[in-house]
Design an enzyme around this catalytic site. Structure first.
Site, PDB file in Angstrom:
ATOM      1  N   ASP A  79       0.734  -1.368  -0.115  1.00 22.53           N
ATOM      2  CA  ASP A  79      -0.392   0.216  -0.311  1.00 22.53           C
ATOM      3  C   ASP A  79       0.733   0.851  -0.054  1.00 22.53           C
ATOM      4  O   ASP A  79       1.793   1.323   0.961  1.00 22.53           O
ATOM      5  CB  ASP A  79      -0.237  -0.204   0.777  1.00 22.53           C
ATOM      6  CG  ASP A  79      -1.949   1.283   1.294  1.00 22.53           C
ATOM      7  OD1 ASP A  79      -1.635   2.068   0.268  1.00 22.53           O
ATOM      8  OD2 ASP A  79      -2.592   1.008   2.729  1.00 22.53           O
ATOM      9  N   TYR A 170      -6.462  15.741  -8.850  1.00 23.87           N
ATOM     10  CA  TYR A 170      -5.608  14.564 -10.123  1.00 23.87           C
ATOM     11  C   TYR A 170      -5.088  15.424 -10.748  1.00 23.87           C
ATOM     12  O   TYR A 170      -3.164  15.148 -10.758  1.00 23.87           O
ATOM     13  CB  TYR A 170      -5.980  13.893 -11.140  1.00 23.87           C
ATOM     14  CG  TYR A 170      -5.008  12.794 -12.266  1.00 23.87           C
ATOM     15  CD1 TYR A 170      -4.778  11.682 -11.550  1.00 23.87           C
ATOM     16  CD2 TYR A 170      -4.889  13.580 -13.551  1.00 23.87           C
ATOM     17  CE1 TYR A 170      -4.281  10.860 -11.959  1.00 23.87           C
ATOM     18  CE2 TYR A 170      -4.514  12.937 -14.338  1.00 23.87           C
ATOM     19  CZ  TYR A 170      -3.716  11.330 -14.090  1.00 23.87           C
ATOM     20  OH  TYR A 170      -3.045  10.759 -14.287  1.00 23.87           O
TER      21      TYR A 170
END
Length: 273
Positions: A79, A170
């Site tokens: 992760d 983003y």
């Protein structure tokens, strides 16, 4: 003057391109760009560790690559948003494969949510994966690179320009990574570590096609062709492929690019001209 960045002027091209004896870690490598990058680096001779939040798919992808190339190929759960998970993965690959020479920060998310509808936790998640994930990976990679190495950040043309509505988080995250690439290049050069960015335009993968279809509101049977039509802005008459980007990453990882650090290479078919 002694430097880790040797002059390779007399080195044959085949040796400049070879990654034999080196170890590479690729994040977000279970599919798409990450898997294509891992394949090309393995073909060039590197042992590769495919790290992904979906460890099972990463192991499947690694087994497929191992069946095609003689280099060692392993998959692992990781992760990128959790520093301890990244630390454990970096320690594992250093112990299992003998060190880290190349680290590719590829993992990323790209939800499309208008600014006025974006919740705090949605914004934080994008930056956690796309920006903090790059920081976590780069920091651990540098700790395990012994006097030489290269870190490659997969950015996006969104790190150079605004893009479609709904992608504020983003675009912000990718601009941040482009800046981090420059700063880390400065800090890591004395350690013999180069840092480069690669900025692709839209490339059809499992993840990007699903996200693009969601953005265009088109999830029907013709969604792929319609999405391709919406996203095609190439001067070259076609969309890029994952392998188009993987070959640019291979150039960055190899000694062909040994004079380069801090740059972000546009793999965009001329989109940002």
């Amino acid at each position: 003057m002694t430097t880790a960045f040797a002059d390779a002027s007399l080195t044959p091209v085949r040796d400049l391109l070879s990654l034999t004896g080196r170890t590479a870690v690729i994040t977000g490598a279970a599919q798409g760009l990450g898997k294509a990058i891992a394949s090309r680096l393995a073909e060039a001779g590197a042992d590769v560790l495919l790290a992904d939040i979906d460890g099972e798919r990463a192991r499947e992808a690694a087994a497929e690559i191992a069946s095609r190339f003689p280099a060692r190929s392993l998959g692992i759960d990781m992760d990128v948003t959790a520093s301890e998970s990244v630390r454990k993965a970096a320690s594992f690959v250093a112990a299992e494969l003998g060190g880290i020479d190349i680290w590719v920060n590829n993992a990323g998310v790209f939800p499309s949510i208008p600014v006025l509808e974006t919740q705090d936790e949605e914004w934080e998640q994008v930056f956690a994966v796309n920006t903090r994930g790059v920081f976590n990976g780069s920091r651990e990679a540098a700790r395990h690179m012994n006097g030489s190495g290269v870190i490659i950040n997969i950015i996006s043309t969104a790190g150079f320009e605004g893009t479609a509505p709904g992608l504020a988080s983003y675009v912000g995250s990718k601009h941040a990574v482009r800046g981090m690439t420059k700063q880390m290049a400065m800090e890591f050069a004395p350690l013999g570590i180069r840092v480069l960015g690669v900025a692709p335009t839209f490339v059809p993968t499992e993840g990007t096609m699903a996200a693009a279809a969601m953005h265009t509101g088109d999830a029907g049977p013709t969604s792929e062709s319609r999405t391709n039509a919406v996203m095609t802005g190439s001067l070259m008459g076609r969309l890029g492929t994952p392998d188009d980007v993987a070959r640019v990453v291979l150039f960055c990882a190899s000694d062909l690019s040994t004079i380069m650090t801090g740059s972000t290479l546009l793999a965009d078919a001329g989109k940002t001209i």
